[in-house]
Design an enzyme around this catalytic site. Structure first.
Site, PDB file in Angstrom:
ATOM      1  N   ASP A 146       0.829  -1.208   0.000  1.00 55.72           N
ATOM      2  CA  ASP A 146       0.000   0.000   0.000  1.00 55.72           C
ATOM      3  C   ASP A 146       0.864   1.260   0.000  1.00 55.72           C
ATOM      4  O   ASP A 146       0.554   2.233   0.684  1.00 55.72           O
ATOM      5  CB  ASP A 146      -0.962   0.003   1.197  1.00 55.72           C
ATOM      6  CG  ASP A 146      -2.056   1.055   1.048  1.00 55.72           C
ATOM      7  OD1 ASP A 146      -2.219   1.601  -0.058  1.00 55.72           O
ATOM      8  OD2 ASP A 146      -2.735   1.352   2.043  1.00 55.72           O
ATOM      9  N   TYR A 147       1.939   1.248  -0.770  1.00 57.64           N
ATOM     10  CA  TYR A 147       2.762   2.443  -0.942  1.00 57.64           C
ATOM     11  C   TYR A 147       2.243   3.272  -2.127  1.00 57.64           C
ATOM     12  O   TYR A 147       3.009   3.746  -2.963  1.00 57.64           O
ATOM     13  CB  TYR A 147       4.222   2.056  -1.161  1.00 57.64           C
ATOM     14  CG  TYR A 147       4.978   1.702   0.096  1.00 57.64           C
ATOM     15  CD1 TYR A 147       4.714   2.332   1.306  1.00 57.64           C
ATOM     16  CD2 TYR A 147       5.980   0.735   0.082  1.00 57.64           C
ATOM     17  CE1 TYR A 147       5.413   2.008   2.462  1.00 57.64           C
ATOM     18  CE2 TYR A 147       6.698   0.408   1.233  1.00 57.64           C
ATOM     19  CZ  TYR A 147       6.398   1.051   2.414  1.00 57.64           C
ATOM     20  OH  TYR A 147       7.104   0.739   3.558  1.00 57.64           O
TER      21      TYR A 147
END
Length: 615
Positions: free
Chosen positions: A282-283
């Site tokens: 989830d970057y």
């Protein structure tokens, strides 16, 4: 997206004289357990200040007095609230050599997926736009439910094209609404093109019975554009479900967590750059790209600065996508549940400052009591952690550092083009997460948003990731169970200034005090600069001031851009997780901040717009 003002009436010498001069409340507050978090940076058009509320009411204020001139209520239901109710901003367009109704218009995306155009002077819907002033953004999206496909950021207008994209609520299921990006005629509302990465070459609505490609990466944050080049710059997120990627297509693996430049005339990709390969952390790219003239040995280059959650700054020639910084591919940890699909390396910027911190060690575990520290040390030892990009795992929890709220998020950076200084506030927080097998997740009641029964809630901190083998238990801001304080030692956030020409850090300091933070969730009221999590950017002025709120202490500050010293601060009536703005009205310089608070950051919720000026 420079977040820079040429005004200089308020200076480092007189900023201590700033006082609140008016406060406006929109009236949008949660009536029950709804999640609110307005993050609006207003627009000043003529003598009016245009704002939007958490539930998408558009309100025009007298810029000098804060008195309401008009308001438009699109009647958005609270059912449409995604993560939280927020309106990050509005877009403005003025027709050349035109006068009359809607020659100047303001555009807004609503939480229930409408694109609305209003007359700036009266607030009346523009009858020539779409159907009576509105375009239905669910066309071609297919199956969705309220709160799943929910635009929270404004359109970006480039060359008379309103570029529209949407947040798609994370980790619900793989079969999620599309991340399609579309361009609409700013006057008529007609669809001009759609960029759907799963349907290359197809620019219109999908054929009857089909939809835009489901589950593709979306753009939930704010885009930026270059009128001269005719390009719009899209910071993309992840494919549907963040922490498992084995069903992703080749196109998704190309564009996930990438900056993409589109030609606004055709909707074609001009260039792209992927900041994370096969992102299962989830970057996503949460910051708007900032357009600057970047200094090089061969002279200034039209550039774009992109901050990331990992604390690095990517700088591109925005004409071509060529990098203006040196990078290298570094080996990263392997293993987890997808050992054959992870990238063996990830890109790192090597010749420009970053806000990366050293890898965590057991000695970094912290607590307000010995029991806290002991517990956090035990959890550290029981976790898989091998540095940044430790892969997601199911056998035991893994530590993600920086966490998904690390580095820069929706606030972006501010740039003083005269001094050549970039200012960035950032987060230093860790997650401790664990994948959960589907059978166990189902037994716990972890259902996706479109399968929840009325009144049913998914267990706290468990995201279902439906249609995949794994749900995910998320522990953002990894906390000790006794007092609820973070397990890692402070600071948890900071702010820095970097000289773009020399690529040197001018100063770097913690951002945020302990006054609203403490054990058991109780405010300590201590003024110590611990550096708190912070979201929402800053604005810089020609006089050398940086104005920023963002932190969880509900303060707004003025910082000297030369030294990093705080010269002035004031207590806001709610959290200030929005970008402040500076403007002039009637010969007077104003500073305005939306104090809307943030449920995830646990700051006080409000509906305030507070204006400051010199006495």
């Amino acid at each position: 997206a420079r977040r820079y003002s040429t005004l200089g009436q308020i200076t480092p010498e007189n900023v201590a004289g700033l006082r609140p001069v008016w406060t406006f409340r929109t009236g949008d507050m949660p009536a029950g357990d709804e999640r609110f978090s307005n993050q609006n940076t207003p627009l000043k058009i003529g003598d009016q200040l245009l704002i939007c509320s958490a539930m998408n009411k558009v309100i025009a204020l007298d810029a000098a007095t804060g008195r309401e001139n008009w308001r438009y209520d699109p009647q958005v239901s609270t059912d449409a609230i995604p993560y939280n109710a927020t309106c990050r901003g509005l877009a403005y367009h003025a027709a050349p050599q035109a006068d009359g109704v809607c020659a100047q218009r303001v555009l807004m995306n609503t939480l229930d997926a409408r694109l609305i155009a209003l007359d700036v002077r009266t607030g009346q819907p523009c009858a020539d736009f779409g159907q009576g002033g509105s375009v239905d953004l669910t066309q071609g999206i297919g199956h969705t439910v309220p709160g799943w496909y929910a635009p929270t950021s404004p359109p970006t207008v480039v060359r008379n094209v309103a570029v529209v994209h949407s947040q798609v609520r994370d980790n619900q299921r793989r079969d999620a609404p599309s991340g399609v990006v579309r361009g609409y005629d700013v006057q008529s509302g007609a669809l001009l093109w759609a960029w759907d990465m799963g349907r290359p070459g197809e620019k219109g609505l999908p054929p009857e019975g089909e939809t835009y490609t489901r589950g593709t990466p979306n753009v939930w944050t704010i885009a930026s554009g270059d009128d001269a080049l005719g390009q719009v710059y899209l910071p993309l997120g992840n494919s549907a479900v963040d922490y498992w990627g084995s069903l992703r297509s080749e196109a998704e693996n190309t564009y996930s967590t990438a900056l993409v430049a589109l030609d606004v005339t055709t909707g074609d990709v001009v260039w792209h750059y992927q900041t994370v390969h096969y992102d299962v952390w989830d970057y996503d790219l949460g910051s708007q790209g900032t357009l600057v003239d970047f200094p090089t040995q061969d002279g200034p280059v039209p550039a774009l600065i992109l901050p990331t959650k990992q604390g690095m700054f990517w700088i591109f020639d925005r004409r071509t996508g060529a990098l203006l910084v040196e990078t290298e591919e570094r080996p990263v940890p392997q293993g987890g549940v997808e050992p054959d699909r992870l990238s063996p390396t990830q890109p790192f910027v090597t010749d420009f400052p970053n806000v990366l911190k050293p890898d965590l060690q057991e000695r970094h575990m912290w607590g307000t009591t010995p029991l806290d520290q002991l517990w956090c040390r035990i959890e550290f030892r029981r976790s898989d952690y091998r540095g940044m990009y430790t892969p997601p795992s199911a056998e035991r929890p893994w530590i993600q550092f920086p966490g998904y709220n690390g580095g820069s998020d929706w606030g972006g950076v501010a740039v003083d083009p005269a001094r050549g200084i970039m200012v960035a506030n950032y987060n230093i927080t860790a997650n401790r997460n664990q994948l959960i097998p589907r059978e166990k997740a189902d037994a716990l009641g972890a259902a996706p948003i479109d399968q929840l029964e009325p009144g049913q809630e998914t267990p706290e901190n468990i995201n279902p990731q439906g249609d995949t083998p794994w749900a995910i238990r998320l522990n953002p801001g990894w906390r000790a169970p006794l007092t609820g304080v973070l397990c890692t030692q402070p600071p948890y956030g900071g702010i820095t200034a970097i000289d773009l020409r020399t690529r040197q850090v001018l100063w770097d300091r913690p951002l945020g005090t302990a006054r609203r933070n403490g054990p058991f969730g109780l405010p300590s009221m201590l003024p110590f600069d611990i550096g708190t999590p912070n979201n929402g950017g800053s604005v810089v002025t020609a006089s050398g001031l940086v104005f920023v709120a963002a932190a969880t202490d509900d303060l707004i500050r003025a910082i000297d851009i030369r030294s990093g010293n705080v010269l002035w601060q004031d207590v806001l009536p709610a959290g200030g997780q929005a970008g402040p703005m500076v403007y002039e009205a009637g010969g007077r310089q104003f500073l305005v901040i939306n104090a809307g608070g943030h449920d995830f950051m646990e700051t006080a919720i409000g509906d305030y717009f507070v204006a400051y000026a010199l006495e």
